[in-house]
Design a protein around this motif. Structure first.
Motif, PDB file in Angstrom:
ATOM      1  N   GLN A   1       0.806  -1.218   0.000  1.00  0.00           N
ATOM      2  CA  GLN A   1       0.000   0.000   0.000  1.00  0.00           C
ATOM      3  C   GLN A   1       0.842   1.272   0.000  1.00  0.00           C
ATOM      4  OE1 GLN A   1      -2.825  -0.163   3.280  1.00  0.00           O
ATOM      5  NE2 GLN A   1      -3.309  -2.297   2.831  1.00  0.00           N
ATOM      6  N   MET A   2       2.057   1.229   0.554  1.00  0.00           N
ATOM      7  CA  MET A   2       2.783   2.467   0.827  1.00  0.00           C
ATOM      8  C   MET A   2       4.087   2.640   0.046  1.00  0.00           C
ATOM      9  SD  MET A   2       2.090   2.960   4.905  1.00  0.00           S
ATOM     10  CE  MET A   2       2.457   4.716   4.774  1.00  0.00           C
ATOM     11  N   PHE A   3       4.628   1.579  -0.529  1.00  0.00           N
ATOM     12  CA  PHE A   3       5.928   1.694  -1.187  1.00  0.00           C
ATOM     13  C   PHE A   3       5.898   2.710  -2.328  1.00  0.00           C
ATOM     14  CE2 PHE A   3       8.864   0.490  -4.586  1.00  0.00           C
ATOM     15  CZ  PHE A   3      10.077   0.476  -3.907  1.00  0.00           C
ATOM     16  N   TRP A   4       4.997   2.508  -3.281  1.00  0.00           N
ATOM     17  CA  TRP A   4       5.014   3.375  -4.462  1.00  0.00           C
ATOM     18  C   TRP A   4       4.644   4.803  -4.112  1.00  0.00           C
ATOM     19  CZ3 TRP A   4       7.828   2.297  -8.294  1.00  0.00           C
ATOM     20  CH2 TRP A   4       7.943   1.000  -8.814  1.00  0.00           C
ATOM     21  N   GLY A   5       3.715   4.999  -3.177  1.00  0.00           N
ATOM     22  CA  GLY A   5       3.358   6.349  -2.761  1.00  0.00           C
ATOM     23  C   GLY A   5       4.538   7.088  -2.150  1.00  0.00           C
ATOM     24  N   THR A   6       5.364   6.357  -1.401  1.00  0.00           N
ATOM     25  CA  THR A   6       6.566   6.941  -0.814  1.00  0.00           C
ATOM     26  C   THR A   6       7.552   7.342  -1.911  1.00  0.00           C
ATOM     27  OG1 THR A   6       6.280   5.588   1.174  1.00  0.00           O
ATOM     28  CG2 THR A   6       8.466   6.528   0.802  1.00  0.00           C
ATOM     29  N   VAL A   7       7.721   6.472  -2.883  1.00  0.00           N
ATOM     30  CA  VAL A   7       8.599   6.770  -4.021  1.00  0.00           C
ATOM     31  C   VAL A   7       8.117   8.018  -4.760  1.00  0.00           C
ATOM     32  CG1 VAL A   7       9.371   5.942  -6.288  1.00  0.00           C
ATOM     33  CG2 VAL A   7       9.370   4.388  -4.318  1.00  0.00           C
ATOM     34  N   PHE A   8       6.834   8.058  -5.092  1.00  0.00           N
ATOM     35  CA  PHE A   8       6.293   9.175  -5.880  1.00  0.00           C
ATOM     36  C   PHE A   8       6.415  10.497  -5.127  1.00  0.00           C
ATOM     37  CE2 PHE A   8       3.095   5.967  -7.885  1.00  0.00           C
ATOM     38  CZ  PHE A   8       4.120   5.423  -8.645  1.00  0.00           C
ATOM     39  N   GLN A   9       6.065  10.499  -3.827  1.00  0.00           N
ATOM     40  CA  GLN A   9       6.125  11.747  -3.069  1.00  0.00           C
ATOM     41  C   GLN A   9       7.557  12.276  -2.988  1.00  0.00           C
ATOM     42  OE1 GLN A   9       3.958  11.913   0.631  1.00  0.00           O
ATOM     43  NE2 GLN A   9       5.185  13.614   1.411  1.00  0.00           N
ATOM     44  N   THR A  10       8.510  11.384  -2.802  1.00  0.00           N
ATOM     45  CA  THR A  10       9.904  11.811  -2.697  1.00  0.00           C
ATOM     46  C   THR A  10      10.397  12.398  -4.015  1.00  0.00           C
ATOM     47  OG1 THR A  10      10.243  10.034  -1.092  1.00  0.00           O
ATOM     48  CG2 THR A  10      12.209  11.116  -1.950  1.00  0.00           C
ATOM     49  N   ILE A  11       9.997  11.784  -5.120  1.00  0.00           N
ATOM     50  CA  ILE A  11      10.340  12.333  -6.438  1.00  0.00           C
ATOM     51  C   ILE A  11       9.735  13.735  -6.597  1.00  0.00           C
ATOM     52  CG2 ILE A  11      10.009  12.054  -8.930  1.00  0.00           C
ATOM     53  CD1 ILE A  11       9.923   8.954  -8.313  1.00  0.00           C
ATOM     54  N   ASP A  12       8.470  13.877  -6.213  1.00  0.00           N
ATOM     55  CA  ASP A  12       7.785  15.162  -6.350  1.00  0.00           C
ATOM     56  C   ASP A  12       8.411  16.237  -5.481  1.00  0.00           C
ATOM     57  OD1 ASP A  12       5.990  14.054  -8.147  1.00  0.00           O
ATOM     58  OD2 ASP A  12       4.427  13.694  -6.652  1.00  0.00           O
ATOM     59  N   GLU A  13       9.032  15.853  -4.377  1.00  0.00           N
ATOM     60  CA  GLU A  13       9.619  16.821  -3.448  1.00  0.00           C
ATOM     61  C   GLU A  13      11.013  17.293  -3.861  1.00  0.00           C
ATOM     62  OE1 GLU A  13       7.435  15.368   0.701  1.00  0.00           O
ATOM     63  OE2 GLU A  13       9.475  14.704   0.252  1.00  0.00           O
ATOM     64  N   PHE A  14      11.541  16.755  -4.930  1.00  0.00           N
ATOM     65  CA  PHE A  14      12.912  17.098  -5.319  1.00  0.00           C
ATOM     66  C   PHE A  14      13.078  18.597  -5.565  1.00  0.00           C
ATOM     67  CE2 PHE A  14      16.212  17.520  -8.691  1.00  0.00           C
ATOM     68  CZ  PHE A  14      17.303  17.155  -7.911  1.00  0.00           C
ATOM     69  N   ASP A  15      12.111  19.210  -6.216  1.00  0.00           N
ATOM     70  CA  ASP A  15      12.220  20.646  -6.499  1.00  0.00           C
ATOM     71  C   ASP A  15      12.231  21.470  -5.208  1.00  0.00           C
ATOM     72  OD1 ASP A  15      12.432  20.365  -9.223  1.00  0.00           O
ATOM     73  OD2 ASP A  15      10.312  20.717  -9.630  1.00  0.00           O
ATOM     74  N   ILE A  16      11.506  21.018  -4.187  1.00  0.00           N
ATOM     75  CA  ILE A  16      11.523  21.698  -2.886  1.00  0.00           C
ATOM     76  C   ILE A  16      12.912  21.619  -2.285  1.00  0.00           C
ATOM     77  CG2 ILE A  16      10.547  21.743  -0.558  1.00  0.00           C
ATOM     78  CD1 ILE A  16       8.040  20.385  -1.729  1.00  0.00           C
ATOM     79  N   LEU A  17      13.513  20.435  -2.372  1.00  0.00           N
ATOM     80  CA  LEU A  17      14.864  20.240  -1.840  1.00  0.00           C
ATOM     81  C   LEU A  17      15.864  21.139  -2.560  1.00  0.00           C
ATOM     82  CD1 LEU A  17      16.844  18.561  -0.039  1.00  0.00           C
ATOM     83  CD2 LEU A  17      17.010  16.971  -1.964  1.00  0.00           C
ATOM     84  N   VAL A  18      15.785  21.185  -3.876  1.00  0.00           N
ATOM     85  CA  VAL A  18      16.712  22.008  -4.663  1.00  0.00           C
ATOM     86  C   VAL A  18      16.562  23.484  -4.301  1.00  0.00           C
ATOM     87  CG1 VAL A  18      17.264  22.798  -6.999  1.00  0.00           C
ATOM     88  CG2 VAL A  18      16.854  20.372  -6.573  1.00  0.00           C
ATOM     89  N   ALA A  19      15.324  23.919  -4.122  1.00  0.00           N
ATOM     90  CA  ALA A  19      15.086  25.320  -3.762  1.00  0.00           C
ATOM     91  C   ALA A  19      15.688  25.639  -2.402  1.00  0.00           C
ATOM     92  CB  ALA A  19      13.588  25.609  -3.760  1.00  0.00           C
ATOM     93  N   GLU A  20      15.554  24.734  -1.457  1.00  0.00           N
ATOM     94  CA  GLU A  20      16.113  24.955  -0.126  1.00  0.00           C
ATOM     95  C   GLU A  20      17.637  24.963  -0.163  1.00  0.00           C
ATOM     96  OE1 GLU A  20      16.389  25.448   4.047  1.00  0.00           O
ATOM     97  OE2 GLU A  20      14.814  25.838   2.574  1.00  0.00           O
ATOM     98  N   LEU A  21      18.231  24.108  -0.982  1.00  0.00           N
ATOM     99  CA  LEU A  21      19.688  24.063  -1.107  1.00  0.00           C
ATOM    100  C   LEU A  21      20.249  25.290  -1.824  1.00  0.00           C
ATOM    101  CD1 LEU A  21      20.101  20.298  -2.089  1.00  0.00           C
ATOM    102  CD2 LEU A  21      20.927  21.354   0.015  1.00  0.00           C
ATOM    103  N   LYS A  22      19.359  25.955  -2.579  1.00  0.00           N
ATOM    104  CA  LYS A  22      19.753  27.161  -3.329  1.00  0.00           C
ATOM    105  C   LYS A  22      20.889  26.860  -4.320  1.00  0.00           C
ATOM    106  CE  LYS A  22      18.349  30.496   0.211  1.00  0.00           C
ATOM    107  NZ  LYS A  22      17.705  29.528   1.111  1.00  0.00           N
TER     108      LYS A  22
END
Length: 238
Positions: A81-102
Motif C-alpha cells: 500500500q505504501m511503497f510506491w506512494g513513498t517513491v512518488f512523493q519523494t520524487i515530487d519533493e525534489f524541487d523543494i529540496l533544490v530550492a532549499e539548497l539554493k
C-alpha cells in the motif's frame, strides 16, 4: 554535518542532512536510502565522500526518520500500500529540496540504494540538467519492477489506472539525457530483481552507462560497491 529543514507542499518539514565538502567543482551528491532504511545508515558513506571533497545531502524520506515511521515496514500489505506512494512523493519533493539548497540542478548528481535507486532514477530521468545517476540494487524500470513484486506476492496484474500512474514516473518512459550513469546490482538479489536494471540499461543504450553486476551478492550495499562508486566518481567527475 548540519541538519536543515524546509516546508513541503503539505506544510510538513522536509529535513535533510548536509555534509559540506571542499571541492566546489565536484557535483553535489544527493543520496536516497531504501525502504525501512535511515539517513543515519548513510552517515559513514557521506563522511567518506566528504573526505574526498564532495558535498553530500541526505534527505529524510516521508514515513522514515523525522518524518514519521511505520510500525512494521515488512508487513506485506503495508509495503504493497505504501511503497510506491513513498517513491512518488519523494520524487515530487525534489524541487523543494533544490530550492532549499539554493543550487542549480546542473550541479547535482543523484544516488540511491534499493527504494532510493527507484527515486534517484526517476529524478534523473525527469531532470536532464542533473550531472549523473548511481542506482544501487534499485530499478530504473518501474513497470518491470512492479510486475516482479506482484509475481512474488501472488497478486493480480496491474490495472490500467495503476499502470498509467506508474508510467508517469517510470524512468524508461523518458529520453535518456546522455549523462553518466552507474548501475550496480547483486546477481543474487531476492528483494529487487535485477531485471529492472537490465531494462533500464537497455533503454539508455549509451556508452556513458556502466552496469556492474556483483556475483553472489544479495540485497546489500557492499564495501566493494562503495569502492566501485568512489572509483566511478573519480573517473567521471574528478
Amino acid at each position: 554535518m548540519v541538519i536543515h529543514s524546509s516546508e513541503s507542499n503539505s506544510n510538513q518539514k522536509l529535513p535533510f542532512h548536509l555534509f559540506q565538502g571542499t571541492n566546489k567543482k565536484a557535483p553535489i551528491l544527493v543520496i536516497y536510502h531504501g525502504w525501512a532504511g535511515s539517513t543515519a545508515g548513510y552517515y559513514d558513506l557521506a563522511e567518506e565522500l566528504q573526505e574526498q571533497g564532495y558535498t553530500v545531502v541526505l534527505p529524510d524520506i516521508v514515513h522514515h526518520d523525522s518524518r514519521g515511521t511505520i510500525e512494521n515496514y515488512f508487513d506485506v500489505s503495508t509495503r504493497q500500500q505504501m511503497f510506491w506512494g513513498t517513491v512518488f512523493q519523494t520524487i515530487d519533493e525534489f524541487d523543494i529540496l533544490v530550492a532549499e539548497l539554493k543550487i542549480d540542478k546542473k550541479n547535482i548528481l543523484v544516488i540511491g540504494s534499493s527504494m532510493g535507486g527507484f527515486i534517484a532514477s526517476s529524478i534523473f530521468a525527469k531532470n536532464h540538467d542533473i550531472q549523473g545517476l548511481v542506482n544501487v540494487n534499485g530499478s530504473g524500470a518501474f513497470i518491470v519492477a512492479d510486475e516482479f513484486f506482484r509475481r512474488s506476492d501472488g497478486r493480480d496484474e496491474l490495472s490500467g489506472k495503476q499502470r498509467v500512474l506508474l508510467e508517469t514516473y517510470d524512468p524508461i518512459r523518458y529520453l535518456h539525457s546522455g549523462k553518466p550513469v552507474l548501475l550496480m546490482h547483486g546477481d543474487s538479489d531476492q528483494t529487487i530483481d535485477i531485471s529492472g536494471q537490465y531494462a533500464y540499461y537497455a533503454h539508455c543504450s549509451s556508452p556513458d552507462v556502466t552496469f556492474d553486476i556483483y556475483n553472489e551478492v544479495d540485497h546489500q550495499f557492499t564495501e566493494d560497491m562503495v569502492d566501485g562508486l568512489k572509483f566511478w566518481l573519480s573517473e567521471n567527475f574528478s
